[in-house]
Design an enzyme around this catalytic site. Structure first.
Site, PDB file in Angstrom:
ATOM      1  N   LYS A 171       0.115   3.191  15.308  1.00  0.00           N
ATOM      2  CA  LYS A 171       1.003   2.047  14.994  1.00  0.00           C
ATOM      3  C   LYS A 171       1.193   2.315  13.511  1.00  0.00           C
ATOM      4  O   LYS A 171       0.120   2.298  12.725  1.00  0.00           O
ATOM      5  CB  LYS A 171       0.561   0.512  15.245  1.00  0.00           C
ATOM      6  CG  LYS A 171       1.544  -0.221  14.924  1.00  0.00           C
ATOM      7  CD  LYS A 171       0.993  -1.685  14.642  1.00  0.00           C
ATOM      8  CE  LYS A 171       0.447  -1.928  13.164  1.00  0.00           C
ATOM      9  NZ  LYS A 171       1.567  -1.592  12.027  1.00  0.00           N
ATOM     10  N   GLU A 244     -11.178   2.637   6.946  1.00  0.00           N
ATOM     11  CA  GLU A 244     -10.983   3.144   5.576  1.00  0.00           C
ATOM     12  C   GLU A 244     -10.007   2.057   4.856  1.00  0.00           C
ATOM     13  O   GLU A 244      -8.984   1.854   4.923  1.00  0.00           O
ATOM     14  CB  GLU A 244     -10.265   4.439   5.541  1.00  0.00           C
ATOM     15  CG  GLU A 244     -10.866   5.317   6.336  1.00  0.00           C
ATOM     16  CD  GLU A 244     -12.142   6.193   5.611  1.00  0.00           C
ATOM     17  OE1 GLU A 244     -12.442   5.728   4.558  1.00  0.00           O
ATOM     18  OE2 GLU A 244     -12.592   7.157   6.207  1.00  0.00           O
ATOM     19  N   CYS A 278      -5.834   5.182  -2.205  1.00  0.00           N
ATOM     20  CA  CYS A 278      -7.036   4.250  -1.920  1.00  0.00           C
ATOM     21  C   CYS A 278      -8.017   4.883  -2.976  1.00  0.00           C
ATOM     22  O   CYS A 278      -8.678   3.985  -3.517  1.00  0.00           O
ATOM     23  CB  CYS A 278      -7.566   4.584  -0.320  1.00  0.00           C
ATOM     24  SG  CYS A 278      -7.458   6.241   0.079  1.00  0.00           S
ATOM     25  N   GLU A 375      -7.788  -4.802  -7.057  1.00  0.00           N
ATOM     26  CA  GLU A 375      -7.253  -3.616  -6.660  1.00  0.00           C
ATOM     27  C   GLU A 375      -5.659  -3.674  -7.113  1.00  0.00           C
ATOM     28  O   GLU A 375      -5.119  -4.438  -6.242  1.00  0.00           O
ATOM     29  CB  GLU A 375      -7.522  -3.207  -5.291  1.00  0.00           C
ATOM     30  CG  GLU A 375      -6.999  -1.505  -4.952  1.00  0.00           C
ATOM     31  CD  GLU A 375      -6.763  -1.527  -3.538  1.00  0.00           C
ATOM     32  OE1 GLU A 375      -6.689  -2.158  -2.590  1.00  0.00           O
ATOM     33  OE2 GLU A 375      -6.881  -0.164  -3.218  1.00  0.00           O
TER      34      GLU A 375
HETATM   35  P1  NAD Z   1      -2.405  -3.691   5.147  1.00  0.00           P
HETATM   36  O1  NAD Z   1      -3.744  -3.785   5.324  1.00  0.00           O
HETATM   37  O2  NAD Z   1      -1.386  -4.648   4.664  1.00  0.00           O
HETATM   38  O3  NAD Z   1      -1.760  -2.745   6.413  1.00  0.00           O
HETATM   39  C1  NAD Z   1      -2.420  -1.763   7.003  1.00  0.00           C
HETATM   40  C2  NAD Z   1      -1.871  -1.467   8.512  1.00  0.00           C
HETATM   41  O4  NAD Z   1      -2.603  -2.617   9.236  1.00  0.00           O
HETATM   42  C3  NAD Z   1      -0.326  -1.716   8.785  1.00  0.00           C
HETATM   43  O5  NAD Z   1      -0.134  -0.923   9.817  1.00  0.00           O
HETATM   44  C4  NAD Z   1      -0.220  -3.298   9.142  1.00  0.00           C
HETATM   45  O6  NAD Z   1       1.014  -3.557   9.860  1.00  0.00           O
HETATM   46  C5  NAD Z   1      -1.537  -3.568   9.849  1.00  0.00           C
HETATM   47  N1  NAD Z   1      -1.862  -4.885  10.322  1.00  0.00           N
HETATM   48  C6  NAD Z   1      -1.510  -5.706   9.459  1.00  0.00           C
HETATM   49  N2  NAD Z   1      -2.146  -7.094   9.758  1.00  0.00           N
HETATM   50  C7  NAD Z   1      -3.256  -6.513  10.898  1.00  0.00           C
HETATM   51  C8  NAD Z   1      -3.911  -7.389  11.572  1.00  0.00           C
HETATM   52  N3  NAD Z   1      -4.023  -8.724  11.716  1.00  0.00           N
HETATM   53  N4  NAD Z   1      -4.541  -6.645  12.574  1.00  0.00           N
HETATM   54  C9  NAD Z   1      -4.374  -5.229  12.648  1.00  0.00           C
HETATM   55  N5  NAD Z   1      -3.582  -4.661  11.993  1.00  0.00           N
HETATM   56  C10 NAD Z   1      -2.720  -5.042  10.872  1.00  0.00           C
HETATM   57  O7  NAD Z   1      -2.414  -2.542   3.962  1.00  0.00           O
HETATM   58  P2  NAD Z   1      -1.301  -1.723   3.248  1.00  0.00           P
HETATM   59  O8  NAD Z   1      -0.505  -2.769   2.319  1.00  0.00           O
HETATM   60  O9  NAD Z   1      -0.387  -1.071   4.209  1.00  0.00           O
HETATM   61  O10 NAD Z   1      -2.196  -0.518   2.410  1.00  0.00           O
HETATM   62  C11 NAD Z   1      -2.637  -0.615   1.236  1.00  0.00           C
HETATM   63  C12 NAD Z   1      -4.140  -0.787   1.358  1.00  0.00           C
HETATM   64  O11 NAD Z   1      -4.798   0.050   2.085  1.00  0.00           O
HETATM   65  C13 NAD Z   1      -4.865  -0.555  -0.106  1.00  0.00           C
HETATM   66  O12 NAD Z   1      -5.828  -1.671  -0.197  1.00  0.00           O
HETATM   67  C14 NAD Z   1      -5.558   0.648  -0.067  1.00  0.00           C
HETATM   68  O13 NAD Z   1      -6.624   0.652  -0.892  1.00  0.00           O
HETATM   69  C15 NAD Z   1      -5.989   0.671   1.478  1.00  0.00           C
HETATM   70  N6  NAD Z   1      -5.983   2.089   1.587  1.00  0.00           N
HETATM   71  C16 NAD Z   1      -7.181   2.737   1.994  1.00  0.00           C
HETATM   72  C17 NAD Z   1      -7.338   4.126   2.389  1.00  0.00           C
HETATM   73  C18 NAD Z   1      -8.643   4.536   2.671  1.00  0.00           C
HETATM   74  O14 NAD Z   1      -8.993   5.766   3.208  1.00  0.00           O
HETATM   75  N7  NAD Z   1      -9.939   4.023   2.389  1.00  0.00           N
HETATM   76  C19 NAD Z   1      -6.273   4.926   2.411  1.00  0.00           C
HETATM   77  C20 NAD Z   1      -4.922   4.349   1.895  1.00  0.00           C
HETATM   78  C21 NAD Z   1      -4.922   3.031   1.817  1.00  0.00           C
END
Ligand code: NAD
Length: 469
Positions: A171, A244, A278, A375
């Site tokens: 997804k 992650e 990230c 962040e």
């Molecule tokens: P997000 O948590 O808002 O969304 C990530 C994914 O989760 C999306 O596909 C979203 O639709 C889904 N999602 C949302 N609510 C959900 C729920 N209740 N249950 C399951 N899935 C749900 O994150 P974002 O804004 O897309 O990404 C930015 C964040 O991701 C930043 O904090 C960044 O640091 C982190 N990130 C971490 C890594 C890593 O490897 N550690 C890599 C890239 C990004």
């Protein structure tokens, strides 16, 4: 290019029950409507993955490796189309460290993953007994991806999962689903139906995956707040998890930094992908003796960086990916200015259409300010002055996050010793965020659970079975 997009369920393109618009962050215009899966369609995708699992798991490693290599070829053949799509929906430039680089990385990661093996380990083999450790696929893996590197992160999830014999329901983020849907469509050529399903939808589809007892493991990349929800919901069937999550990486500059040799790496360690990375450097601690010089050199480097529309040549950085993130970055900087930072460059959004925010360097930042403690995930760096090394290590570690960290010095041994004291999953000397497919990557503390990449990452897509005979 902007054509029509379908869910991928059981090897077929399926129209979504609904649809939602995907916006180009450079223009705010709609790139395309993406299919919105219903909960029934999610069930259908999970059922297809369950049906496909026994036959896929029963294949030999050599057969699955061949499929992964074929997927690398497909990615490479279609790199130009996927890169353009990533730029349209994500915003990053086509060239430089942008979308072509992302797709190139995805090809390289896929090929490297194909070379990994988890051989049977012999624990005992003598007259008293025979004990061996075997790695088995887990079942159906749910992959949930964010919007910063939509293709690369999807590849990080699905390739080891598929190589290890699992089937997948992927997804993408609702902000960037298009390239991932196209990727899923293209990769069907290398896989039997049901091995890789792609369902786009709004956040509730991710939540429904976490709740679903038909999914055995979730690999999730996204924010710490959402990661917590996935973990809580996953308890329903004791889902295995690789999380992650967010980072707030500290970089520590020692007085003996060689700025000529490192300024470029320091800049890109902070601003890669507009800071929407990230493991980007998000808090820069600089020793008092070199503080003003480091700030000046960063500002001078930033003066040559052009932010603009990703599809146009010559731009190094694109817009922030979405309006919510744009407003968050804008708000954090406004608050930092009230808190007393000195704006060395940038500091306010560009007027006009698109979510453009210039490279922003903030001096006189201090711990306790939101721009330091939270962040920012955008093109902004707070620079904090320090004098005592023990104090700055404590400051770097005073965070719930522990993804990456870095130490900058021309004395490598001294830098290594300081690096070892940082509480984070990856730590670099004179670099930041330089990840590679043969080195495990993951966060400690609230930056995640488990690792990706290398044999350790592949092992997370398996369960252990010990055979006593
Ligand atoms: P997000 O948590 O808002 O969304 C990530 C994914 O989760 C999306 O596909 C979203 O639709 C889904 N999602 C949302 N609510 C959900 C729920 N209740 N249950 C399951 N899935 C749900 O994150 P974002 O804004 O897309 O990404 C930015 C964040 O991701 C930043 O904090 C960044 O640091 C982190 N990130 C971490 C890594 C890593 O490897 N550690 C890599 C890239 C990004």
């Amino acid at each position: 290019m902007t054509g029509s997009y379908s869910l991928i369920i059981d090897g077929k393109q399926v129209q979504g029950a609904g649809q939602f618009p995907v916006r180009d962050p450079a223009t705010e215009a709609i790139v395309a409507e993406a299919p919105a899966a219903s909960l029934n369609q999610l069930d259908a995708a999970i059922s297809a993955a369950r049906r496909a699992f026994p036959a896929w798991a029963a294949l030999s490693h050599v057969e699955r490796k061949a499929a992964v290599l074929k997927m690398a070829d497909i990615l490479e053949t279609n790199a130009a189309e996927l890169a353009e799509l990533v730029t349209r929906e994500q915003g990053k430039p086509i060239g430089g460290l942008g979308s072509q680089w992302e797709i190139g990385g995805a090809v390289a990661w896929t090929r490297y993953t194909a070379s990994l093996e988890l051989p049977v380990e012999t624990i005992q083999d003598d007259a008293n007994g025979h004990v061996t450790l075997h790695r088995k696929p887990i079942g159906v893996i749910g992959s949930i991806t964010p919007w910063n590197y939509p293709i690369l992160i999807a590849i990080w999830h699905i390739m080891p999962a598929i190589l290890a014999g699992n089937t997948v329901v992927l997804k993408p983020s609702p902000n960037t689903p298009l390239a991932t849907l196209r990727l899923g469509e293209l990769l069907q050529q290398a896989l039997p139906p049901g091995v890789l399903n792609v369902v786009s939808g709004l956040n509730q589809i991710g939540q429904a995956m976490a709740d679903h007892t038909g999914i055995d493991k979730i690999i999730f990349t996204g924010s710490t707040a959402t990661g917590r929800k996935v973990m809580a919901s996953g308890a329903v069937n004791l889902k295995r998890l690789t999380l992650e999550l967010g980072g707030n990486d500290a970089g520590i500059v020692l007085p003996d930094i060689d700025l000529d040799a490192t300024i470029e790496k320091l800049f890109w360690g902070i601003f890669l992908n507009n800071g929407q990375t990230c493991a980007a450097l998000k808090r820069l601690y600089v020793h008092d003796s070199v503080y003003e010089e480091v700030c000046e050199r960063l500002v001078a480097y930033a003066a040559n960086i052009v932010t603009g529309i990703g599809l146009e040549e010559g731009n190094h950085l694109g817009p922030i990916q979405n309006e919510m993130q744009f407003n968050r970055v804008k708000g954090l900087v406004e608050r930092a200015i009230i808190d007393g930072v000195r704006v060395l460059c940038g500091g306010a959004p560009r007027k006009g259409e698109g979510y453009f925010y210039p490279v922003t360097i903030l001096a006189d930042a201090k711990d306790g300010m939101a721009i330091v403690d939270e962040e920012q995930f955008g093109p902004v760096i707070p620079v904090i002055r320090y004098t005592e090394i023990d104090e700055v290590i404590a400051q770097a570690n005073a965070s719930q996050n522990g993804l990456g960290g870095s130490v900058w010095s021309s004395d490598i041994e001294k830098a290594r010793a300081i690096a070892a004291r940082l509480e984070c999953g990856s730590v670099w000397v004179n670099a930041h965020g330089a990840i590679r497919p043969d080195a495990p990557f993951g966060g400690v503390k609230q930056s995640g659970i488990g690792v990706e990449f290398a044999a350790l990452g592949l092992a997370e897509c398996t369960s252990v079975q010990v055979l006593h005979s």
